[in-house]
Structures are given as structure tokens and as C-alpha cells.
Design a protein around this motif. Structure first.
Motif, PDB file in Angstrom:
ATOM      1  N   VAL A 126      31.006 -26.767 -52.094  1.00 10.85           N
ATOM      2  CA  VAL A 126      30.560 -26.279 -50.793  1.00 10.85           C
ATOM      3  C   VAL A 126      31.635 -25.372 -50.211  1.00 10.85           C
ATOM      4  CG1 VAL A 126      29.945 -26.927 -48.457  1.00 10.85           C
ATOM      5  CG2 VAL A 126      29.141 -28.301 -50.379  1.00 10.85           C
ATOM      6  N   ARG A 127      31.259 -24.125 -50.040  1.00  9.47           N
ATOM      7  CA  ARG A 127      32.219 -23.176 -49.481  1.00  9.47           C
ATOM      8  C   ARG A 127      32.274 -23.365 -47.980  1.00  9.47           C
ATOM      9  NH1 ARG A 127      32.524 -18.943 -53.543  1.00  9.47           N
ATOM     10  NH2 ARG A 127      30.749 -19.310 -54.873  1.00  9.47           N
ATOM     11  N   GLN A 128      33.461 -23.402 -47.443  1.00  7.98           N
ATOM     12  CA  GLN A 128      33.569 -23.358 -45.992  1.00  7.98           C
ATOM     13  C   GLN A 128      33.216 -21.937 -45.569  1.00  7.98           C
ATOM     14  OE1 GLN A 128      33.472 -26.498 -45.691  1.00  7.98           O
ATOM     15  NE2 GLN A 128      34.931 -26.594 -43.984  1.00  7.98           N
ATOM     16  N   PRO A 129      32.493 -21.801 -44.494  1.00  9.17           N
ATOM     17  CA  PRO A 129      32.105 -20.435 -44.101  1.00  9.17           C
ATOM     18  C   PRO A 129      33.308 -19.627 -43.630  1.00  9.17           C
ATOM     19  CG  PRO A 129      31.442 -22.005 -42.436  1.00  9.17           C
ATOM     20  CD  PRO A 129      31.951 -22.822 -43.589  1.00  9.17           C
ATOM     21  N   ARG A 130      33.152 -18.341 -43.824  1.00 11.02           N
ATOM     22  CA  ARG A 130      34.181 -17.398 -43.436  1.00 11.02           C
ATOM     23  C   ARG A 130      33.633 -16.538 -42.294  1.00 11.02           C
ATOM     24  NH1 ARG A 130      38.604 -15.299 -46.153  1.00 11.02           N
ATOM     25  NH2 ARG A 130      38.188 -16.510 -48.031  1.00 11.02           N
ATOM     26  N   LYS A 131      34.522 -16.124 -41.417  1.00  9.88           N
ATOM     27  CA  LYS A 131      34.097 -15.331 -40.262  1.00  9.88           C
ATOM     28  C   LYS A 131      35.236 -14.373 -39.872  1.00  9.88           C
ATOM     29  CE  LYS A 131      32.360 -15.871 -35.541  1.00  9.88           C
ATOM     30  NZ  LYS A 131      32.197 -16.766 -34.397  1.00  9.88           N
ATOM     31  N   ALA A 132      34.863 -13.302 -39.234  1.00  6.65           N
ATOM     32  CA  ALA A 132      35.901 -12.377 -38.766  1.00  6.65           C
ATOM     33  C   ALA A 132      36.800 -13.093 -37.764  1.00  6.65           C
ATOM     34  CB  ALA A 132      35.262 -11.161 -38.110  1.00  6.65           C
ATOM     35  N   ILE A 133      38.074 -12.805 -37.838  1.00  7.10           N
ATOM     36  CA  ILE A 133      38.996 -13.288 -36.808  1.00  7.10           C
ATOM     37  C   ILE A 133      38.572 -12.662 -35.479  1.00  7.10           C
ATOM     38  CG2 ILE A 133      41.405 -13.100 -36.020  1.00  7.10           C
ATOM     39  CD1 ILE A 133      42.183 -13.128 -39.030  1.00  7.10           C
ATOM     40  N   ALA A 134      38.689 -13.409 -34.433  1.00  2.96           N
ATOM     41  CA  ALA A 134      38.229 -12.915 -33.123  1.00  2.96           C
ATOM     42  C   ALA A 134      38.763 -11.510 -32.872  1.00  2.96           C
ATOM     43  CB  ALA A 134      38.683 -13.876 -32.028  1.00  2.96           C
ATOM     44  N   GLY A 135      37.853 -10.639 -32.471  1.00  2.00           N
ATOM     45  CA  GLY A 135      38.260  -9.263 -32.186  1.00  2.00           C
ATOM     46  C   GLY A 135      38.205  -8.338 -33.387  1.00  2.00           C
ATOM     47  N   LYS A 136      38.020  -8.899 -34.583  1.00  2.00           N
ATOM     48  CA  LYS A 136      37.954  -8.061 -35.776  1.00  2.00           C
ATOM     49  C   LYS A 136      36.501  -7.714 -36.100  1.00  2.00           C
ATOM     50  CE  LYS A 136      42.365  -8.043 -36.962  1.00  2.00           C
ATOM     51  NZ  LYS A 136      43.158  -6.812 -36.939  1.00  2.00           N
ATOM     52  N   ASN A 137      36.354  -6.619 -36.771  1.00  2.00           N
ATOM     53  CA  ASN A 137      35.031  -6.172 -37.231  1.00  2.00           C
ATOM     54  C   ASN A 137      35.150  -6.017 -38.746  1.00  2.00           C
ATOM     55  OD1 ASN A 137      32.804  -4.580 -38.025  1.00  2.00           O
ATOM     56  ND2 ASN A 137      32.678  -3.637 -35.980  1.00  2.00           N
ATOM     57  N   VAL A 138      34.306  -6.736 -39.487  1.00  2.00           N
ATOM     58  CA  VAL A 138      34.497  -6.776 -40.945  1.00  2.00           C
ATOM     59  C   VAL A 138      33.393  -6.044 -41.710  1.00  2.00           C
ATOM     60  CG1 VAL A 138      35.864  -8.886 -40.798  1.00  2.00           C
ATOM     61  CG2 VAL A 138      33.379  -9.051 -41.155  1.00  2.00           C
ATOM     62  N   THR A 139      32.733  -5.109 -41.052  1.00  2.00           N
ATOM     63  CA  THR A 139      31.665  -4.395 -41.761  1.00  2.00           C
ATOM     64  C   THR A 139      32.245  -3.288 -42.631  1.00  2.00           C
ATOM     65  OG1 THR A 139      31.286  -2.648 -40.130  1.00  2.00           O
ATOM     66  CG2 THR A 139      30.141  -4.735 -39.769  1.00  2.00           C
ATOM     67  N   GLN A 140      31.542  -2.979 -43.688  1.00  2.00           N
ATOM     68  CA  GLN A 140      31.943  -1.863 -44.544  1.00  2.00           C
ATOM     69  C   GLN A 140      31.950  -0.571 -43.732  1.00  2.00           C
ATOM     70  OE1 GLN A 140      32.873  -1.909 -47.940  1.00  2.00           O
ATOM     71  NE2 GLN A 140      32.902  -4.144 -47.769  1.00  2.00           N
ATOM     72  N   MET A 141      31.044  -0.478 -42.754  1.00  2.00           N
ATOM     73  CA  MET A 141      31.019   0.730 -41.937  1.00  2.00           C
ATOM     74  C   MET A 141      32.287   0.853 -41.099  1.00  2.00           C
ATOM     75  SD  MET A 141      28.188   1.957 -39.165  1.00  2.00           S
ATOM     76  CE  MET A 141      27.578   3.642 -39.295  1.00  2.00           C
ATOM     77  N   HIS A 142      32.713  -0.275 -40.614  1.00  2.00           N
ATOM     78  CA  HIS A 142      33.940  -0.259 -39.802  1.00  2.00           C
ATOM     79  C   HIS A 142      35.109   0.222 -40.643  1.00  2.00           C
ATOM     80  CE1 HIS A 142      36.572  -1.321 -36.514  1.00  2.00           C
ATOM     81  NE2 HIS A 142      37.355  -1.995 -37.366  1.00  2.00           N
TER      82      HIS A 142
END
Lengths: 638, 638
Positions: A126-142
Motif C-alpha cells: 500500500v503506497r502512502q499517498p503523495r501530495k505537493a508540499i503546501a504552496g507547490k504546484n506539481v503539474t507538468q505544465m507548471h
């Protein structure tokens, strides 16, 4: 009818049919700038041309391969464990995400702690979910807009090139006939691209620019590290999507996983899980953990399950929880029907077939019941915040797409499309990746208008269309009614074609239907690539035609989209193995064969001095074939 | 593999599958200006709309019907006797033909008097052949140019109209919802006809003008009185042809007759008998005597059999005998590859796939062996003399059509097309009916050039194309690669589409393949009719969509091209009879259904005063949807 048998995770197994390599095919990997960029392709080897046609070697060709590690005999697959996370080091390396201590969604936690689900739950790590650090934007577009070329971007650039340059160069060195082979295989008709700008060679920098511009997307959730990145945009190869998913009436988790592995084997570039029955959370986990292609969903379907099918009971809060639940599982794109506004709904009242999109009708019902603007629309920026924290791409849904020729391109449809264009700008403001869904049922003469308006109103965000179906009169054959429209709209600029199976309008597709749908759409997408003039698209046509002409039957089968079917059809008439090396086919029989005659023509042309003839006709314009005109004048009864 | 079993004429029987009327369908006949003009159509009856959707009657619709008397339960069919000669009184009435005392062809007589063939010979009434009285010209074009409207012309005018006006008028009187039904069923999108001139209502005089102009043909040999006349031209419904025929390797006479009856059941407008095996004379007789649709052949195939496959041994004299033999049997159109001239042959030397047309390669070989101009070309006016004595139409063959994407639109192909244009003028000088065959393998962006050049060079003689196939990479799916191209070229102006089956390039089509090919091409032809804006073409789409929306499952199946397949697919998921009246389908299940929601929308729209809304949006231009723009401005986070 597919029953819904008791599904036990412990018994889950990979479909044997999905892991057999295709005949004469070998998985190869092209390495990028770093060791862990290993881009898969399928190498199809060929036999030499027989002595009677010149005894020349036919080097292997390379084709795009969606099948992931399943078709690699070096990889052992256990669907209870899932695939390796090829993207994990890339995602970790960016240092802008954090691994959460647990699931953020209420529903996700509820399911996780429901003991009754234990036996069907995905048993792998079971993978623990991953999320952007607050204030970060992790999109390929970004990243793209920051000027960063990600490994994902480099990966798709290599993938789109399909070793074309290397292949063509290698031909030149393939023996005495090398130059001839180079010219034969490399020749391609000039395309008509309708404004698409197809580079001769794809570079990672071009990919970056396209993504920054919003003209292409790489659907790649940070919680789906298992994917082999792919790109969707008008300046890239046309892609296809295959829908799978159970309904309340049928099919099990095992079946859905098999449909996914089956779909990618035959060329599905992405897969949408449209399940509407029970246990869709668990089904989805199985699919994502085993999928090397991006997975899309329509979260409103699951949200509706949560309120027992009562659309009016939907709330923004529970929809939001559903988005987070799915984003943390790793869904790569969400269909969001935010373009249906309250004011659009009455525009459908005089339609022949009303609202045929499930998502569209759910939101229409909600709007009507509350007499309020859709919460998807009013909360659109809140949705963007979620999307950019996981890099889930938007697939802005066409909830008002026409369900009949009668309703094509009507006010309701176009009002929604216009709104999708506005929402695209909002999403782009957040650096969210966006594609736009399109129709539906549209007669041929009205298809181009869809594309033109979409390009204009949505500022070239990738278009992703369902068909379109070009007539309503052929239930049972809608893979064909729609492949006709799909090929055209793909040519005009659509970036991804959502397949339609023969069961459309009639029932749930089984594996055969999935394959039939994919084949029709691979044909449509490739026909579109050829028509656009996508560099190198014609190599496979050229290689197959050469094999056909030279009666290399096995090569003809193996170079095709479906070697199994081609072989089966051939063997129905000429089952003997000897027939597969025979220099004739069942249409003409051994007595007389048109292909054989061409060799005589070549000998003749050479004897007659082809060079003179060639000189005579060189520069001959289509509009003025002089020697034919002359022929006309000397025409007389013999 | 189909064996070639001993065939006994005495045991021949009609295929039961071919004579069962389609569900809820009834054969109706529309009478013309004389009692013996009885034009068949298929009436498909429908159930009433259920109470929840408005409880309105749905009058039957009328569709074009190629199936002949087979689908008329009032007619008893014995294929050993053949069909009645519906055209006999028309032909006799013109008084310009004579019944010969015997066959004119040497080969025909040889076969007739060969005792060994007795057991397989067509046992029905042997018709004495009919021929034009010396000096007379019996072509439909000749009559048309004399200003004569033949019964055949009137027949096709009625047939093309499909009772459209009567149907629409009847809707108005179909109860309180009549006006609404009239508007729903009668509405059609404006087409884009690329210069075709489609009259609102077809008249016999219009038909005459089109035939006189050479823009349309009615293939109708005076020795094939059994046919129900049909027309091929760009200003008429797009037609399809189905190829049948055995080869040296398989299938029997009974099988070929069954393929013909099967083909017309599903919508083949004409059938080509491309047999190349033995006994093709006898096979053809069986097919013609039992065919209500025009039969086409490629006489050079049989001629080649007569010289044991040695193309160089062909002579004008024996070819001429073959033409007369077949003309006296009643073949309605001949493919004649007269456009391949000696000078064209070397143009194919550098092709990827050389000459793929059998007829083309036969003639190329002949030209090369003799280093002479093709005898089809030098004797073209002699051929015209035969054609006009029986009214056999020319189908000028494209012997140099491209067999691969690589070879599309090349010099060889276009040189031949130009020649076909010149030959068209020669044939027209003799008042012979002509259509022009076209490719082949052509990528989408190059299809229109084929149509444009054909219209220009061949002066709008009807174009009759094989596909075109838009890619080479899908053996096993070439009904789809080609339906994509066929729909487009049909839209651009092609009058008849020659089907391609899934077995193309691989083997001989069996009955399943014949049906698959026909379905793909019925779809392509209808999609083309819709795109051109053929008046009334959308009625069937509208009716089927209404049935679909109202969950009239049986009607949805029956209004489709293939009720059997649609029903079978539906029943795989929801086999119970109750499901066919259920107001949901297997895709969404009973829990939630998008179609159901539209009723809510309608109620809402009414409550909100749809008229205001309609007024607001009336005249709304596609390019400027005001309220959406407004929506854009008021967009804000809720």
C-alpha cells in the motif's frame, strides 16, 4: 450476461493472453539522458526478401508500444503486486512533494478500514499517498512554464520519434540494396496538417514548449508512478482511449483488470475506468496499480453512487472528497463536466435525444433540482487547487454532446464548448493541464466546424472526441460509424480519439468488443497521422506493403495491427503452412497472380530503357499529362 | 476452407436465411404510371411511444430495399426456376430488339451442348437471347438522348424518392402530435454537396436528363429482365457493390448464389461475380437468373481461363466471343481495362506494389508480351458496338490503381484515369452507358484529388471506387480502413462504392465477411448521403434516434441496418424480454439513466418558460453566443 461473481484478491492472476509477446516482436528500450529513462518500443523483425524478388534483407521496424512490461518476457508480472514505479525517482527528485501519513479523503479511509472489503482489496504494497508540499504546484505544465524539461517530457519525445532516424540510417547500411530500401521505406506523401506544426524530429524542448503553451498534456499523477509517460496534443501522434468499467449489472474486478491489460496490448494509449457499480474504489485501485498507461475517470459517477443515485443530493463537499480520494489513488485525468451551466440546460429541451452524457445529465439534474449554478462551475478554482497538488489533468467534459445526428452542433452543445474555453483559461491560470472533450453524433459535413470552434474557443487545448458517429442507423456497427468520423476529426486536429465499441448503445463491451473498438480506432488514428503528414507515419505502411508485394505472408501478418486476426483469416482459406510461403494468395489462386506480373513489368521496363520513359514523364504535372493527350489524338480504330 | 463439392442443380435450394422478412418489416410496392411499374420498398413499422414519453403513434418509415422478391412472403422462390422477368414487357414494348434463335457466342454454344455439364446447368426455362435489331441502339442513354422516358427511368425515380413526401405528409395527420412529428422527422442538416445537384424530389424527367448527360447510368441488360432497375450517379443515393465469386481454390455454385441473395438482403445495390475457377459460365447463369440487382463481371477473367491462364495467348477474337457470351446471359456491366496502354506499363516499374488489379496485370502482361497497344484500347469502338446491342454498361477499369499508400495518385494511375476520360467520350459517342472505376489505397489527404480529377477528366461520368483504403497497416480490418475512405469519397461525389471485406488481402470472403463488408459500406454510403444533404436521408436517423431516446428497444433494433446483430448484442448483457421494454440500458443500469433525466429537463424548461429562453437564444450565432460571453464575465468563485 456477465455475472458479478465473488472476487477474491488472493486468486487474481494476470491474463495469459496479455503477456504473450506478439509474433516476431521484441520489446526494446531506448535510453534517454539518464539511466532510468528507458523508453519502450516494439521491434518487429522481418524475413529476407526471397530470391525471386531480389534477395534483400528487411531490417526490423519499430512501432509505438502501449503494452507496458506485460509484453516483456524479462519482467514477471503479478497483478496482486502491481507494476514497478518507474517514475518514482523523478517525482522524488523534484523535491516538491511529500508522502502523507495517510489518506486525505474520508471515503478513502472508510474503505481502507472496512474489514468486509479485505478479501477483494488490492493486496500489494500500500503506497502512502503523495501530495505537493503546501504552496507547490506539481503539474507538468507548471514545470514547463518554469522552463524545466522533466524526465517525462524527454521520455515522450523519445517515444514519439520511434527511432525513426536511426531506423532509416540503418537501412542505408543494410547491404547493397541499402539506398533503395532507404528511399522505399522513407518516402512519405506530403500531408495536409490543417495548421498543426509537426516537427521533423521531436525534442524534449519542443515537448516542453507545447505543454507550456497548453497545446499538449502529459497526464501523469504523482500517485501513478507506474505509468510510461505519453503525450496528447495536435502536434503529436494521434492517441486513442479505451473505456472499460463495470456497471451495476455485470462484470468483476478481475474482468476489468483484464480489459485494461487487453486494451493496452492492442494499442490503447489511455484507459478510462467508467465503473458505476459497487466496489468501484477497489476496482480502480487494482487497475491503477497495474496500469502502465494513464487512467482517466469521471468522478461524478462515483459521487453519485455515494448518494445512492440521487443527483440532487450531491454536494460540493462530497464531490471534493471524491476528487481527493481518486487523486490519491493515482487517477491521471478527471472528466469534469463544469461547462454545463444552469442556463444551458433548457437549451436541450427541444432536442431529439436530450442529454445523453451521464455526467451531463447528473449535473443538469442537480442544477434543476436546486435551481442553482452547477457546483462544478462555481467551485472550478477549488478543483484546480486539487488538480495541481497531484497533477491530475482536466478532461473538461462535454455533458451536452449531441446524442443523435439531429442534435449535432446545436446551441446547447456550442454554449457548453464556449464555456469550456473559458474554463481552460482559468485552469491554465493555475498551470493545470487541460484537454477538452468533444462529440458525439455529427454528420461528416459538420465535423470540421467542431474542430475549428474548439481550436478557436479553447485556444488549442487538446481536443479529445468520442467518435464522432457519422450516422445513427447502425446499432451494432458504431465502431465503424464513428471510426469514419474519428479519422476525419483526427486529421483536422483532434489529439485523442475515445473509442466506440460495436456494443455502443446496446450493452457492455466484453474483451472482443474492446479489441474491435481499439482496432477501428488504431486505424482511424493512423489514417489521421498519415493525412496530417506526421513524419515517419508511413514507414509501417511501406514495410507492410513491401511484405505483401513480396508474398512474405508472415511479415505481412506481423507488421499489421492484429497479427492473430490476419493469420486466422488467411488460414481459413489456405490453412497449410506451405501457403504462407507461397507466391500466390487465395483470391487468385496459383494459376494466375497479379503480383507476379509486376516482376515481368520491371524486367520489361529495364529492357525498354526505363530511363527514357522516366525522362519523358518526369516533371509531368497532374493536370497535363502530355503523352496521354497525345494518345487521345492518335486514337483510332485498329 | 471451402471445398468444391459436387454441385447438383437438382438439389439447389434457396437459402432460408435470405427469404425471412426482416423483423417488423413489410414489402410494399409503389405503382408508377403503368400497372407493371411496381417499385419495392421496405416498410418498417414501429410501436407507439410509451405513456411516459408522450404516448404518441410512430408511423412506419420506408427504406430502400435491394432484396428483391426474396423478402416478399407472397412470392415463392425456387432458384432452379429463377425470378420473373419484370422488365420483359418494357423491353418487348420498345420493339427494337429481336429474340435470337440461339446463342451467338461460340463458347456459349460449346457449354450449352456439353453433356457433362447437364447436372450443374441452370435447369430453369432457357431464355433465348435478345439483341438489338440491326442498326438499333438499345441503351438507356440512347433512349434518354432521344427524349424518351423509359419505365426503367420512372422506376428509379420512384425508388429514389422512397415515399418521402407521402411519409412526411402522413405524419401531419397522425394525431394530435402530428405537426411535432413532422418537424422532428423531417428536419435535416444542410449538406455540403461539393457541386452535386440533388433535387428535392426525383422525377423521371430528371433521371432522363442525368442519363442523357452521362452523369448517371441504369445498368440494365436486355437479357436481364429480372432486375429491379437502380441508378448510379452523383445526384442520386450513393450505392454499394458487393463482390462475390469463387476461385480455383474454393466454393461452389450453391455458395455463390447464396452469397448473392445474402448480399442483397443486407443492401448490396449491385453484385459483381468475379469468379475465376472452373464452371464460371454456369455459375454466372445461376446468379443472373436469380438476381434482382444488376450483375457486373470482369470478362477478361473468363477469357484468361479459356487460354489456361496465359495472358499472352489472349486475342481480340476470343475476348469478343466472351463479351457476347456474357452479354447474352444478361450481365449488366462489364469492367473493361481499356485504359492501360502500352506506354503506361513502364510507369509502374518503380512502384511499391506494382500492378495489383488482376485485369490490369493481365493486360499489362499482354501488352508487354506482344509489345503492342492493348487490344481493349484498339478495339474499343468494336466493344461499344456490342455494349449498345445489349445495353451492357461500361465500368472502365482502373487496372493501374494503387495497391499501397506508397503508390497512391502516381503517374501510372493518373495516366490511366486520363485515358478513361478519353474513352468515356468515345463510348458516349455510341450512347453507351459508362462509369469509371477508381482506387484503391489512398491516404485521406489525397482522396479528394482523385474525385476532382475524375469529375474533370471523365466529365462527371459516375465514379465507382474500391474503398479507398486509407492505410495499409490493418490486414483483417480493411473493411474499416476502406470504409473511412469510402465515406469521404462518397461525400465528394462518388456514385457507387465497391465494398471491401475483412478478408481483403488475406482470403476469400465467406457469408459473414460479405455481411461485414456490406454493413461497413452501407454505413459509409449513408454517411455520405447525409453529408451531401441528400433530401430525406436523415429520416431514418431521426426515427432511430427517437426510438433510442424513448427506450423503444425493438424499434431501435428494427430501424437499424442489422436488426439481428443489434438484438444479439443487447441480449448478451440483458437477455430478458422485459429488458427490451425497460427504460434503462445495460450501460447505466436501472439505478440512474441519463435519458430519463431529459424528461425532467423538459418539464423544467416548460415551467421556467421555455419560450423566453428560446427567444433569448433565437438567432444566436455560433460565433457569438451572448449569454455565454456574459457567463464568462460573471465568473467568480462562489
Amino acid at each position: 450476461m456477465n455475472a458479478n461473481p465473488e472476487f477474491l484478491a488472493a486468486n487474481a492472476h494476470v491474463d495469459e493472453a496479455a503477456i504473450k509477446p506478439l509474433p516476431n516482436s521484441r520489446k526494446v528500450y531506448v535510453q534517454g539522458s539518464r539511466a532510468d529513462i528507458q523508453v519502450p518500443m516494439r521491434e518487429i523483425s522481418q524475413s529476407d526478401t526471397s530470391a525471386s524478388y531480389g534477395a534483400e534483407p528487411n531490417p526490423p521496424i519499430y512501432v509505438y508500444d502501449c503494452s507496458g512490461p506485460y509484453s516483456d518476457p524479462a519482467v514477471s508480472i503479478d497483478i496482486r503486486e502491481g507494476l514497478a514505479g518507474v517514475r518514482t525517482p523523478w517525482i522524488e527528485g523534484r523535491g516538491d512533494t511529500e508522502v502523507l501519513s495517510g489518506l486525505s479523503s474520508e471515503f478513502g479511509n472508510e474503505r481502507l478500514h472496512n474489514a468486509e472489503l479485505q478479501s477483494m482489496r488490492f493486496p500489494g504494497l500500500v503506497r502512502q499517498p503523495r501530495k505537493a508540499i503546501a504552496g507547490k504546484n506539481v503539474t507538468q505544465m507548471h514545470y514547463a512554464r518554469q522552463g524545466i524539461v522533466t524526465p517525462e517530457m524527454e521520455y515522450v519525445a523519445i517515444r514519439e520519434n520511434m527511432r525513426r532516424q536511426e531506423y532509416l540510417e540503418s537501412l542505408k547500411n543494410s547491404g547493397p540494396t541499402g539506398q533503395k530500401m532507404f528511399e522505399l521505406m522513407g518516402r512519405q506523401h506530403r500531408g495536409h496538417s490543417y495548421g498543426a506544426a509537426l516537427p521533423e524530429t521531436m525534442t524534449a524542448e519542443f515537448v516542453r514548449e507545447e505543454i507550456a503553451r497548453g497545446r499538449a498534456i502529459i497526464p501523469a499523477n504523482i500517485n501513478h508512478p507506474e505509468i510510461e509517460p505519453m503525450i496528447i496534443g495536435r502536434n503529436f501522434l494521434v492517441k486513442i482511449n479505451a473505456n472499460i468499467g463495470n456497471s451495476a449489472l455485470g462484470s468483476s474486478i478481475q474482468e476489468e483488470v483484464e480489459k485494461m491489460t487487453w486494451a493496452i496490448r492492442w494499442g490503447g494509449d489511455t484507459v478510462m475506468d467508467l465503473s458505476t457499480g459497487k466496489n468501484i474504489h477497489e476496482t480502480r485501485e487494482w487497475i491503477i496499480r497495474n496500469s502502465p498507461v494513464p487512467i482517466g475517470t469521471v468522478p461524478i459517477y462515483q459521487a453519485l453512487e455515494k448518494v445512492n443515485g440521487k443527483a440532487e443530493d450531491l454536494t460540493w463537499e462530497m464531490f471534493r472528497d471524491t476528487l481527493i480520494e481518486q487523486a490519491e489513488q493515482g487517477v491521471d485525468y478527471f472528466t469534469i463536466h463544469a461547462g454545463i451551466r444552469l442556463a444551458h440546460v433548457p437549451l436541450t429541451a427541444n432536442r431529439m435525444t436530450g442529454i445523453v452524457s451521464r455526467g451531463g445529465s447528473i449535473m443538469a439534474k442537480w442544477c434543476l433540482a436546486h435551481h442553482q449554478e452547477s457546483f462544478l462551475y462555481t467551485h472550478f478554482e477549488d478543483i484546480c487547487e486539487i488538480m495541481k497538488a497531484y497533477d491530475v489533468s482536466f478532461s473538461l467534459g462535454d455533458g451536452l454532446r449531441p446524442g443523435s445526428i439531429y442534435d449535432a452542433n446545436d446551441d446547447a452543445q456550442l454554449a457548453e464548448l464556449k464555456t469550456l474555453g473559458e474554463l481552460t483559461q482559468v485552469a491554465w491560470k493555475h498551470d493545470c493541464q487541460v484537454m477538452i472533450e468533444g462529440p458525439g453524433h455529427v454528420p461528416m459535413q459538420m465535423i470540421k466546424e467542431n474542430m475549428d470552434l474548439q481550436l478557436d474557443w479553447c485556444d488549442e487545448a487538446p481536443f479529445y472526441t468520442l467518435g464522432p458517429l457519422t450516422t445513427d442507423i447502425a446499432p451494432g456497427y458504431d465502431h465503424i460509424t464513428s471510426a469514419i468520423g474519428a479519422a476525419q476529426i483526427g486529421w483536422y486536429g483532434t489529439a485523442m480519439l475515445c473509442y466506440v465499441t460495436p456494443k455502443e448503445h446496446l450493452g457492455l463491451p466484453d474483451k472482443n468488443d474492446v479489441k474491435d473498438g481499439i482496432m477501428a480506432y488504431k486505424v482511424a488514428a493512423h489514417a489521421a497521422d498519415l493525412a496530417k503528414g506526421h513524419p515517419g507515419a508511413q514507414i509501417r505502411d511501406n514495410a507492410l506493403s513491401k511484405a505483401r508485394f513480396e508474398f512474405r505472408w508472415e511479415d505481412q501478418f506481423n507488421l499489421g495491427l492484429d497479427p492473430d486476426k490476419a493469420r486466422e483469416f488467411h488460414d481459413e482459406t489456405l490453412p497449410k503452412d506451405s501457403a504462407k510461403v507461397a507466391h500466390f494468395c487465395s483470391m487468385c489462386g496459383p494459376h494466375f497472380c497479379s503480383m507476379k506480373i509486376t516482376q515481368d513489368v520491371r524486367d520489361y521496363a529495364q529492357a525498354q530503357g526505363l530511363s527514357e520513359q522516366a525522362a519523358l514523364t518526369k516533371g509531368m504535372e497532374v493536370k497535363a499529362i502530355e503523352f496521354v493527350k497525345q494518345g487521345s489524338e492518335i486514337y483510332s480504330k485498329a
